[in-house]
Enzyme design. Structure first.
Site, PDB file in Angstrom:
ATOM      1  N   ARG A  15      -9.345  -3.714  -7.345  1.00 55.37           N
ATOM      2  CA  ARG A  15      -8.398  -3.293  -8.389  1.00 55.37           C
ATOM      3  C   ARG A  15      -8.447  -1.770  -8.525  1.00 55.37           C
ATOM      4  NH1 ARG A  15      -6.175  -6.792 -12.077  1.00 55.37           N
ATOM      5  NH2 ARG A  15      -7.804  -8.327 -11.670  1.00 55.37           N
ATOM      6  N   ARG A  26      -6.804  -4.770   0.484  1.00 55.87           N
ATOM      7  CA  ARG A  26      -7.438  -6.085   0.344  1.00 55.87           C
ATOM      8  C   ARG A  26      -7.604  -6.767   1.696  1.00 55.87           C
ATOM      9  NH1 ARG A  26      -5.923  -8.878  -5.448  1.00 55.87           N
ATOM     10  NH2 ARG A  26      -6.230  -7.005  -6.712  1.00 55.87           N
ATOM     11  N   GLU A  75      -6.625 -12.866  -4.384  1.00 51.51           N
ATOM     12  CA  GLU A  75      -5.207 -12.657  -4.061  1.00 51.51           C
ATOM     13  C   GLU A  75      -5.016 -11.521  -3.052  1.00 51.51           C
ATOM     14  OE1 GLU A  75      -1.208 -10.769  -6.013  1.00 51.51           O
ATOM     15  OE2 GLU A  75      -2.768 -11.486  -7.382  1.00 51.51           O
ATOM     16  N   SER A 103       1.635 -11.929  -2.911  1.00 52.43           N
ATOM     17  CA  SER A 103       2.367 -12.666  -3.932  1.00 52.43           C
ATOM     18  C   SER A 103       3.824 -12.711  -3.500  1.00 52.43           C
ATOM     19  CB  SER A 103       2.228 -11.972  -5.292  1.00 52.43           C
ATOM     20  OG  SER A 103       2.768 -12.754  -6.323  1.00 52.43           O
ATOM     21  N   ARG A 157      -0.956   2.016 -10.158  1.00 55.76           N
ATOM     22  CA  ARG A 157      -0.962   1.193 -11.371  1.00 55.76           C
ATOM     23  C   ARG A 157      -2.104   1.631 -12.277  1.00 55.76           C
ATOM     24  NH1 ARG A 157       0.104  -4.861  -8.755  1.00 55.76           N
ATOM     25  NH2 ARG A 157       1.978  -4.257  -7.583  1.00 55.76           N
TER      26      ARG A 157
END
Length: 423
Positions: free
Chosen positions: A279, A393, A351, A354, A264
Site C-alpha cells: 500500500r 504487487r 489483491e 480488479s 493515492r
C-alpha cells in the site's frame, strides 16, 4: 451517476440496492426531499409564467382599445410577478446544485449477480489457479528478500519522500521495467488493446467523470493552485479520452491499455500494510479500459478478467478470483472481480487486479455516447476497466514465489526475453 428520472421513478429499488452497499438511507431520503422541492418550485415558476403570459395579452388588448387606466394595475402586478420569478429562479438554481451534489453521491446499483454482504469477509471465491509453491525453508516476505539483495530501499525512500514510498535499485528497477513491458506487449499483441500514454495529471472534470470526485477527494493528491489532480489510476485519463464525444457503433468495442504511475493518499488506511510494497502513495500499474455497447458489456467483463488472468498464468503465479460482495464493491461499479495472488512470504492471497463493469454510470457523468448503426439517436456506452496488472504487487509476488534457499530469486520464464542483453 444514475439518471435523475430513474432514481425518482425507482426510488425503492435505489434505496434497497444502496442499503446493500452500506449507504446511509438518509442520502436517498435527501434526494427524495430535494427532488420534491425542485419539482414544487418548477411548478410554481411555470404557473407564474403562464399567469404573466395570459395577463400580458390582456394588457396589450387593453392598450389597443385605449383602456390604459385599466391596464396599469395589471402592469404593476406583472412587475411583481417577474420579481417573484427571478427570486424563484435563484432558489431553483440552489436546489438543483444541491440535487446534483446528492445524485453524484449515490453509488451505482450492484448487479443482481453480486453476492450480498457487508465487507470483504463476505466476498465469494470463484476459482483458484496454479499450485501453491512448496519450500524446503521458511519463505520470507518480499521486503526482507529485497533489502537483503539490495534491490528494495525503503529507508532512503522515506528520507526522500516519507512513509509509503519505495526506492527500487538494480535488479529491482529492471524487474519493474520488464514487468511493465511484458504486460503492455501481452495486451497489445495478444489481446488487441491499443496502447496509450496519457497525462499523469487531470482536471476536476475528468476526476468527476469517472467517479473519483466529489466522493473520494480525501484519497487524492491535488496540485496546489492548479485545477490538476495526480491520477489514482490510468482509468481516469483513459476513460475521459472520449468524454463529451459520440463513438460510431462500428468502432466498438474500443480497448485501450496504458502504463502510468498512480498516486493515492490512502486516507483511512493508516496502520494497514505498512511493510513493503502493498500500500504505497506512489505505485505503477498497467490498466485496461473498454468502451462497449450495453448488449456486450457483460461478455466483455469476462474477457477482461481472462486478459488479466493470462498475465499471471504466463508468469506462473498462483492466484484466486473472487466476486466482490455488495458492501465491498467500488462506488462506480455494478460488478467487480478481484484477482488475488498468492504470497508465500505472508501466507495469504493479496489483491493484484480488479476488473469492473460500470455499465453507463461513468458514461453519463462524462458524456460518452455511441450512435447505433442506422439510428439517429445516440446512446450511452458502457465502460469497463481492469488492472493488467499492478506492477509493484506483481514484482513482490515474483520475489516471494520465486525465492531460493540461498536468498536469490529465480526469474520467471516469461520474463527471460526482457533480460537478454540488447544493443
Amino acid at each position: 451517476m444514475l439518471e435523475l428520472r430513474f432514481v425518482r421513478e425507482n426510488l425503492e429499488l435505489v434505496r434497497h440496492k444502496s442499503l446493500l452497499r452500506g449507504v446511509d438511507p438518509q442520502l436517498i431520503d435527501r434526494f427524495a426531499e430535494t427532488d420534491r422541492r425542485r419539482l414544487s418550485v418548477i411548478a410554481e415558476v411555470e404557473a407564474l409564467k403562464n399567469r404573466r403570459n395570459t395577463v400580458s395579452k390582456t394588457i396589450a388588448q387593453l392598450k389597443q382599445s385605449g383602456s390604459e387606466g385599466q391596464a396599469e394595475p395589471l402592469i404593476v402586478e406583472m412587475r411583481q410577478v417577474s420579481d417573484q420569478i427571478r427570486g424563484l429562479d435563484g432558489v431553483l438554481a440552489e436546489i438543483e446544485d444541491e440535487l446534483q451534489e446528492v445524485i453524484l453521491s449515490i453509488p451505482n446499483l450492484c448487479d443482481d449477480t453480486v453476492p450480498a454482504g457487508r465487507d470483504e469477509q463476505d466476498n465469494l471465491e470463484i476459482k483458484r489457479w496454479g499450485k501453491i509453491p512448496a519450500f524446503s525453508f521458511a519463505p520470507r516476505p518480499h521486503w526482507e528478500i529485497g533489502e537483503a539483495l539490495g534491490i528494495l530501499d525503503f529507508e532512503t525512500a522515506a528520507r526522500l519522500a516519507g512513509a509509503r514510498f519505495a526506492l527500487l535499485k538494480g535488479f529491482g528497477a529492471r524487474l519493474s521495467r520488464a514487468l511493465t513491458h511484458f504486460f503492455l506487449d501481452l495486451h497489445t499483441q495478444r489481446h488487441g488493446y491499443t496502447e496509450v500514454l496519457p497525462p499523469f495529471m487531470v482536471n476536476a472534470k475528468s476526476m468527476t467523470g469517472t467517479g473519483q470526485l466529489p466522493k473520494f477527494k480525501e484519497d487524492l493528491f491535488k496540485v496546489e493552485g492548479w485545477d490538476l489532480w495526480l491520477i489514482p489510476t490510468a482509468e481516469v485519463p483513459v476513460t475521459n479520452i472520449h468524454a463529451e464525444a459520440t463513438i460510431d457503433e462500428a468502432d466498438l468495442p474500443l480497448k485501450y491499455t496504458a502504463y502510468t504511475p498512480c498516486f493515492r493518499s490512502e486516507a483511512g488506511s493508516y496502520g494497514k500494510d505498512t511493510r513493503g510494497l502493498i500500500r504505497q502513495h506512489q505505485f505503477e500499474k498497467v490498466e485496461m479500459v473498454k468502451f462497449t455497447t450495453p448488449e456486450t458489456s457483460w461478455d466483455e467483463l469476462e474477457s477482461l478478467l481472462a486478459n488479466a488472468e493470462a498475465a499471471l498464468q504466463l508468469l506462473e503465479l498462483p492466484y484466486r478470483v473472487i466476486s466482490l460482495c455488495s458492501g465491498d464493491l467500488g462506488f462506480s461499479s455494478a460488478k467487480t472481480y478481484d484477482i488475488e495472488v498468492w504470497l508465500p512470504g505472508q501466507n495469504c492471497y493479496r489483491e493484484i487486479s480488479s476488473c469492473s463493469n460500470f455499465l453507463d454510470f461513468q458514461a453519463r457523468r462524462a458524456g460518452i455516447r455511441y450512435r447505433p448503426k442506422g439510428e439517429k439517436k445516440s446512446r450511452l456506452v458502457h465502460t469497463l476497466n481492469g488492472s493488467g496488472l499492478a506492477v509493484g504487487r506483481t514484482l513482490l509476488a515474483v520475489l516471494e514465489n520465486y525465492q531460493q534457499a540461498d536468498g536469490t530469486v529465480r526469474l520467471p520464464k516469461a520474463l527471460e526475453p526482457y533480460f537478454q542483453t540488447r544493443f
